[in-house]
Structures are given as C-alpha cells and as structure tokens.
Design an enzyme around this catalytic site. Sequence first.
Site, PDB file in Angstrom:
ATOM      1  N   LYS A  63      21.290  -0.650  44.574  1.00 47.67           N
ATOM      2  CA  LYS A  63      22.248  -1.763  44.467  1.00 47.67           C
ATOM      3  C   LYS A  63      23.211  -1.528  43.311  1.00 47.67           C
ATOM      4  CE  LYS A  63      21.023  -5.672  42.216  1.00 47.67           C
ATOM      5  NZ  LYS A  63      21.995  -5.996  41.163  1.00 47.67           N
ATOM      6  N   ASN A  64      22.663  -1.186  42.145  1.00 51.21           N
ATOM      7  CA  ASN A  64      23.512  -1.060  40.966  1.00 51.21           C
ATOM      8  C   ASN A  64      24.424   0.161  41.031  1.00 51.21           C
ATOM      9  OD1 ASN A  64      22.273  -3.331  40.063  1.00 51.21           O
ATOM     10  ND2 ASN A  64      21.164  -2.374  38.360  1.00 51.21           N
ATOM     11  N   ARG A  77      27.234 -12.196  39.969  1.00 52.40           N
ATOM     12  CA  ARG A  77      27.726 -12.035  38.621  1.00 52.40           C
ATOM     13  C   ARG A  77      28.402 -10.678  38.408  1.00 52.40           C
ATOM     14  NH1 ARG A  77      27.609 -10.363  33.973  1.00 52.40           N
ATOM     15  NH2 ARG A  77      28.075 -11.748  32.244  1.00 52.40           N
ATOM     16  N   CYS A 109      23.697 -16.458  33.110  1.00 50.58           N
ATOM     17  CA  CYS A 109      22.917 -16.357  34.342  1.00 50.58           C
ATOM     18  C   CYS A 109      21.454 -16.542  34.013  1.00 50.58           C
ATOM     19  CB  CYS A 109      23.163 -15.022  35.011  1.00 50.58           C
ATOM     20  SG  CYS A 109      22.423 -13.688  34.092  1.00 50.58           S
ATOM     21  N   ARG A 149      24.845 -13.284  29.018  1.00 57.93           N
ATOM     22  CA  ARG A 149      25.662 -12.235  29.627  1.00 57.93           C
ATOM     23  C   ARG A 149      27.157 -12.450  29.427  1.00 57.93           C
ATOM     24  NH1 ARG A 149      22.621 -10.264  35.128  1.00 57.93           N
ATOM     25  NH2 ARG A 149      23.344  -8.181  34.648  1.00 57.93           N
ATOM     26  N   PRO A 150      27.599 -12.413  28.192  1.00 56.82           N
ATOM     27  CA  PRO A 150      29.038 -12.552  27.955  1.00 56.82           C
ATOM     28  C   PRO A 150      29.794 -11.318  28.474  1.00 56.82           C
ATOM     29  CG  PRO A 150      27.899 -12.025  25.911  1.00 56.82           C
ATOM     30  CD  PRO A 150      26.841 -12.202  26.957  1.00 56.82           C
ATOM     31  N   ILE A 151      31.122 -11.430  28.566  1.00 51.35           N
ATOM     32  CA  ILE A 151      31.915 -10.275  29.025  1.00 51.35           C
ATOM     33  C   ILE A 151      32.933  -9.863  27.967  1.00 51.35           C
ATOM     34  CG2 ILE A 151      31.637 -10.567  31.515  1.00 51.35           C
ATOM     35  CD1 ILE A 151      34.465 -11.961  31.390  1.00 51.35           C
ATOM     36  N   ASP A 152      32.638 -10.228  26.705  1.00 50.39           N
ATOM     37  CA  ASP A 152      33.585  -9.917  25.628  1.00 50.39           C
ATOM     38  C   ASP A 152      33.906  -8.421  25.545  1.00 50.39           C
ATOM     39  OD1 ASP A 152      30.812  -9.907  24.929  1.00 50.39           O
ATOM     40  OD2 ASP A 152      31.351  -9.572  22.841  1.00 50.39           O
ATOM     41  N   LEU A 153      32.907  -7.568  25.767  1.00 49.72           N
ATOM     42  CA  LEU A 153      33.148  -6.116  25.657  1.00 49.72           C
ATOM     43  C   LEU A 153      34.078  -5.633  26.770  1.00 49.72           C
ATOM     44  CD1 LEU A 153      29.505  -4.964  24.802  1.00 49.72           C
ATOM     45  CD2 LEU A 153      31.409  -5.337  23.223  1.00 49.72           C
ATOM     46  N   ASP A 201      15.100  -3.767  33.740  1.00 47.88           N
ATOM     47  CA  ASP A 201      14.870  -4.253  35.095  1.00 47.88           C
ATOM     48  C   ASP A 201      13.446  -3.996  35.586  1.00 47.88           C
ATOM     49  OD1 ASP A 201      17.448  -5.142  35.192  1.00 47.88           O
ATOM     50  OD2 ASP A 201      18.202  -3.581  36.517  1.00 47.88           O
ATOM     51  N   ILE A 242      17.089  -6.043  25.682  1.00 48.58           N
ATOM     52  CA  ILE A 242      18.428  -6.050  26.296  1.00 48.58           C
ATOM     53  C   ILE A 242      18.918  -7.476  26.592  1.00 48.58           C
ATOM     54  CG2 ILE A 242      19.869  -5.121  28.178  1.00 48.58           C
ATOM     55  CD1 ILE A 242      18.646  -2.902  26.466  1.00 48.58           C
ATOM     56  N   ARG A 264      18.680 -10.291  46.938  1.00 49.60           N
ATOM     57  CA  ARG A 264      19.873  -9.698  46.301  1.00 49.60           C
ATOM     58  C   ARG A 264      19.674  -8.202  46.047  1.00 49.60           C
ATOM     59  NH1 ARG A 264      20.329 -11.651  40.965  1.00 49.60           N
ATOM     60  NH2 ARG A 264      21.823  -9.971  40.955  1.00 49.60           N
TER      61      ARG A 264
HETATM   62  C1  UD1 Z   1      23.575  -3.829  34.408  1.00 52.53           C
HETATM   63  C2  UD1 Z   1      22.701  -3.907  35.634  1.00 52.53           C
HETATM   64  C3  UD1 Z   1      21.437  -4.709  35.331  1.00 52.53           C
HETATM   65  C4  UD1 Z   1      20.716  -4.108  34.135  1.00 52.53           C
HETATM   66  C5  UD1 Z   1      21.664  -3.982  32.956  1.00 52.53           C
HETATM   67  C6  UD1 Z   1      21.035  -3.265  31.762  1.00 52.53           C
HETATM   68  C7  UD1 Z   1      24.293  -3.855  37.464  1.00 52.53           C
HETATM   69  C8  UD1 Z   1      24.922  -4.586  38.580  1.00 52.53           C
HETATM   70  N1  UD1 Z   1      23.447  -4.565  36.700  1.00 52.53           N
HETATM   71  O1  UD1 Z   1      23.969  -5.154  34.075  1.00 52.53           O
HETATM   72  O2  UD1 Z   1      20.600  -4.650  36.486  1.00 52.53           O
HETATM   73  O3  UD1 Z   1      19.648  -4.961  33.782  1.00 52.53           O
HETATM   74  O4  UD1 Z   1      22.836  -3.232  33.338  1.00 52.53           O
HETATM   75  O5  UD1 Z   1      20.573  -2.019  32.149  1.00 52.53           O
HETATM   76  O6  UD1 Z   1      24.484  -2.679  37.290  1.00 52.53           O
HETATM   77  N2  UD1 Z   1      26.769  -7.738  26.785  1.00 52.53           N
HETATM   78  C9  UD1 Z   1      27.593  -8.404  25.886  1.00 52.53           C
HETATM   79  N3  UD1 Z   1      28.928  -8.410  26.118  1.00 52.53           N
HETATM   80  C10 UD1 Z   1      29.491  -7.779  27.199  1.00 52.53           C
HETATM   81  C11 UD1 Z   1      28.657  -7.093  28.092  1.00 52.53           C
HETATM   82  C12 UD1 Z   1      27.283  -7.090  27.869  1.00 52.53           C
HETATM   83  O7  UD1 Z   1      27.125  -8.981  24.918  1.00 52.53           O
HETATM   84  O8  UD1 Z   1      30.730  -7.828  27.349  1.00 52.53           O
HETATM   85  C13 UD1 Z   1      25.309  -7.757  26.560  1.00 52.53           C
HETATM   86  C14 UD1 Z   1      24.586  -8.489  27.713  1.00 52.53           C
HETATM   87  O9  UD1 Z   1      24.585  -9.879  27.512  1.00 52.53           O
HETATM   88  C15 UD1 Z   1      23.211  -7.871  27.627  1.00 52.53           C
HETATM   89  C16 UD1 Z   1      23.497  -6.440  27.207  1.00 52.53           C
HETATM   90  O10 UD1 Z   1      24.806  -6.445  26.630  1.00 52.53           O
HETATM   91  O11 UD1 Z   1      22.457  -8.533  26.654  1.00 52.53           O
HETATM   92  C17 UD1 Z   1      23.443  -5.436  28.335  1.00 52.53           C
HETATM   93  O12 UD1 Z   1      24.385  -5.782  29.320  1.00 52.53           O
HETATM   94  P1  UD1 Z   1      25.060  -4.720  30.279  1.00 52.53           P
HETATM   95  O13 UD1 Z   1      24.627  -3.339  29.941  1.00 52.53           O
HETATM   96  O14 UD1 Z   1      26.518  -5.000  30.325  1.00 52.53           O
HETATM   97  O15 UD1 Z   1      24.420  -5.106  31.678  1.00 52.53           O
HETATM   98  P2  UD1 Z   1      25.149  -5.412  33.046  1.00 52.53           P
HETATM   99  O16 UD1 Z   1      26.216  -4.402  33.280  1.00 52.53           O
HETATM  100  O17 UD1 Z   1      25.491  -6.848  33.115  1.00 52.53           O
END
Ligand code: UD1
Length: 422
Positions: A22-23, A92, A116, A121-125, A306, A328, A398
């Site tokens: 999936k990922n 998401r 979620c 799970r912010p998207i600031d990065l 995961d 994480i 999912r």
């Molecule tokens: C992806 C995987 C998910 C897996 C995760 C970590 C997909 C669809 N999902 O999720 O199954 O558990 O990687 O291996 O591929 N964070 C921030 N700001 C950001 C982005 C992330 O603070 O802008 C934090 C998140 O809240 C979290 C951590 O960074 O605590 C890891 O997130 P990230 O590596 O981005 O995971 P996803 O891409 O959401």
Amino acid sequence: MACFVINGQRKIEGEMTVQGAKNGALPLLAASVLVRGKTVLSGCPQLTDITAAANILTYLGCKVITDGDVMCVDSDSAAGFAVSDSLMHEMRSSIVFLGALLGRFGKAELTAPGGCEIGLRPIDLHLEAMRSLGAVIDEKGGRLVCSCPGGLKGTRISLSFPSVGATENILLAACTAKGETLVVNAAREPEIAELACFLNRCGADIRGAGESVIRINGVKKLTACEHRIRQDRIAAVTYMAAAAVTGGKLRLNFSDTELLMPVIEPFEKTGCQITPDEKGICLKAPERLKKFGMIRTMPYPGFPTDSQADLAVMASVAQGTSTVVENIFENRFKYVGELRKMGAQIRTENRVAVIEGVGRLSGARVVSHDLRGGSALVVAALCSEGTTVADGIHHIDRGYEKIEKQLTELGAEIYRKEQYDG
Ligand code: UD1
C-alpha cells in the site's frame, strides 16, 4: 457495521504470496498525474486506500482503468489541480498529491489532513519544503491554496525529521523543478527508493534515494512507464506474527527478503526459526514464544512503527516480559486497551509499553481504532481461546487485501459479518 468473527487457536500453516505494498503504491499513483501518458502499475493491492487514490485521479481528469491487480492511469486528460474536501478526507496520505500537482500544474488546492487515529501528524515539513522550492501556500480554513508564481526552483532542503511523506512530496515536486535540489536527512524507507526508481525510468534524474542525502536534477519532461509494485513488508510481518502466535509454520513468497531484516532479530529472539529460501522465507514457530526483550521503533532501517502492534501481541503470549518503545507516532497504543480485554497484561506510559506474557489470551469483543492496531487484534484473536468479534474493520480494509480469505486458506476460522447480533 462489518466485523470479523474469529474462532481462535487454529495453527496458521501453509504458503502464501504477500500482496503489493500500500505505502509503495500510493506515491506511485500520485506520481502518475505528474508524468505524461499512461502509467501501468501491476501488483496493485485491492484496498480502500488505493480506491481513494484512484478516485482522486479520476476527479483530476485522469482516465483510470483497473483490471485485477493492474491499474492503468492515463494522465493526458488531467486538467484539475484541486482535490475536493471529501476526497482528501477519505485518506490521510492523499497529501502526497501536493508535490505531484505542483510539479504538473504549478498549482494545487487541497485540504490539510487533520490529526488521525495514531497521532497529530502535522504536515509542516511538507509545506516548508514546498515553500523552499518556490511554492506560495495560502492556508484558508483548512484548505491549502498553492501556486508557484516564479516556477519551482531547485534548492537545499534539510529535513528536521526524515519524514516519509515529506520526502516523497519533495521528489515529486523537485524532479521537474529548475536546477538541482539537495535533500538532507531524507527518509530512507524502501518506498522512497521505489518512487525514485519509477520517476527515473520516466526520465527524472534522482540520485541517492534510499540514502540520507538525495540529489535531484530537474528535467523538462517525464513520460509514463510500466512498473511492478514491490511486496508489502508490513503485511508480511502481520502474517509472520499470525504464524508465530499460533505455533504455526508459514512459507512466505516474498521477493525482497532484505526488506524484512529490521524485524528478523526480534522474531528469532522469540524462538521462531526463519529460513530464507529461493522464494522468500519460511517461519517455524515454537510451541510457546519467548520474550524478545525490547524493540524501539525508528525510521528505516530501524524497527518499523507499523509492525510494533504485531510484536506486542507476540509478547502478550510469550514467556517473560518485553518492552515496546514507540518513537515515531505519539498515539500508537490504542490497541492496548483492546488487548487487555482479551487478558493481555500491558502497562503503558507515554511512548513505552511493558508487556508481561500470559499463557493464553481469551476471545472478546474488541474494536480496531486504526489500521495496524486493528490487524494486530486479528493476530491476537487467532491464538485466543474462544471467539473474538472485532469491530471497526474498515481500518483493516485500508491496508490488507482480503485478510480473512488469506487467513482462512492458512487454516484460520475467520468470517466477515455485515452485522453481529451476538
Ligand atoms: C508513512 C507511512 C506510515 C508509516 C510512517 C512512518 C505511508 C502512506 N504511510 O507515513 O505507514 O507509519 O511513514 O514510517 O507511506 N511529521 C511532522 N511533520 C510533518 C511530517 C511528519 O511532524 O510535516 C511527524 C509525524 O507526525 C510523525 C513522524 O513525523 O510523528 C513520521 O511521519 P512520516 O514519516 O511523515 O509518516 P507518513 O509519511 O505520514
């Protein structure tokens, strides 16, 4: 609401081929709108998250045809750059369309995903990275209105955390940006290398994907190609855990066994024998598992977040005490309350769960709060005494293709019921 009814204590034995990841599939589907022409993805798992991504592509004007595990996306007719709120809320991970839309149209309009089940799970990065590539992002009432008045331009991006999704968005946006982009502290998950491999075959110039520093030289044009999605390393661990807790024996057809390396050691500590062979691996479980000691979830190649719930279930029925440290996500122990209903002895404090193995779990009525926690409850039910009814299984759908069919073929007694009247 649908649920699984599981009669436990049947050994998981036999041979299975693991579904496509999936990922891995989701960023490739987003990439199909970036590249021109017909992308053909084989090994596509049939999952609700994949349907959600296909719905977004259709909404954007792409022609999407699914035939079994092959998904064909023709992006030549794509015209839209805005994704509706309702489609964004279906999944998401749809935030990965941001980089693809910016790369294709220089514009994107989508909804910021909220927190979620497993954390904020912010998207600031993601947003910071897109901004440093030249995007102007206006956040209005949860909608992200993005444009690139001067076009996307290569730059140096240092991620403060190796976020998987942010790294994917950078690859998607930067491969047609002007000049070179350098990503420092990039995520090293196999899905990043797979996305880069696909994009390179479409004409991109990406070097170092799968390592911490990635260099992307912007190119003018990307042309679609065919790609086979790699198998799902996370689903593989769930089936391995199912065999482990039931004292079973499982041959897993899995072509990239090196992707399982981060989990092999704790499995072996529990007494499982894992033998690689030409088709994948063979797992033979002992009558009673031993403790694995401690696992700490880390970015790849560390132990995957995961898979921690699967290992916690194994620890719940093992001899001795084991510890899981979740580094994480901040809210990934929701399944613990459900496991306790089944008799598990688990104490949690913040990001740490201490699990004292008990001889046997007992069937109960439990509810899945998220995808991986949900599948771990199924694993727990498989070795429990009596019957478990698991609600909230839309989370499991999912990420696991026909999990009940797979497990039934391996000897489990598991049924999907549209409603359970007790
Ligand atoms: C992806 C995987 C998910 C897996 C995760 C970590 C997909 C669809 N999902 O999720 O199954 O558990 O990687 O291996 O591929 N964070 C921030 N700001 C950001 C982005 C992330 O603070 O802008 C934090 C998140 O809240 C979290 C951590 O960074 O605590 C890891 O997130 P990230 O590596 O981005 O995971 P996803 O891409 O959401």
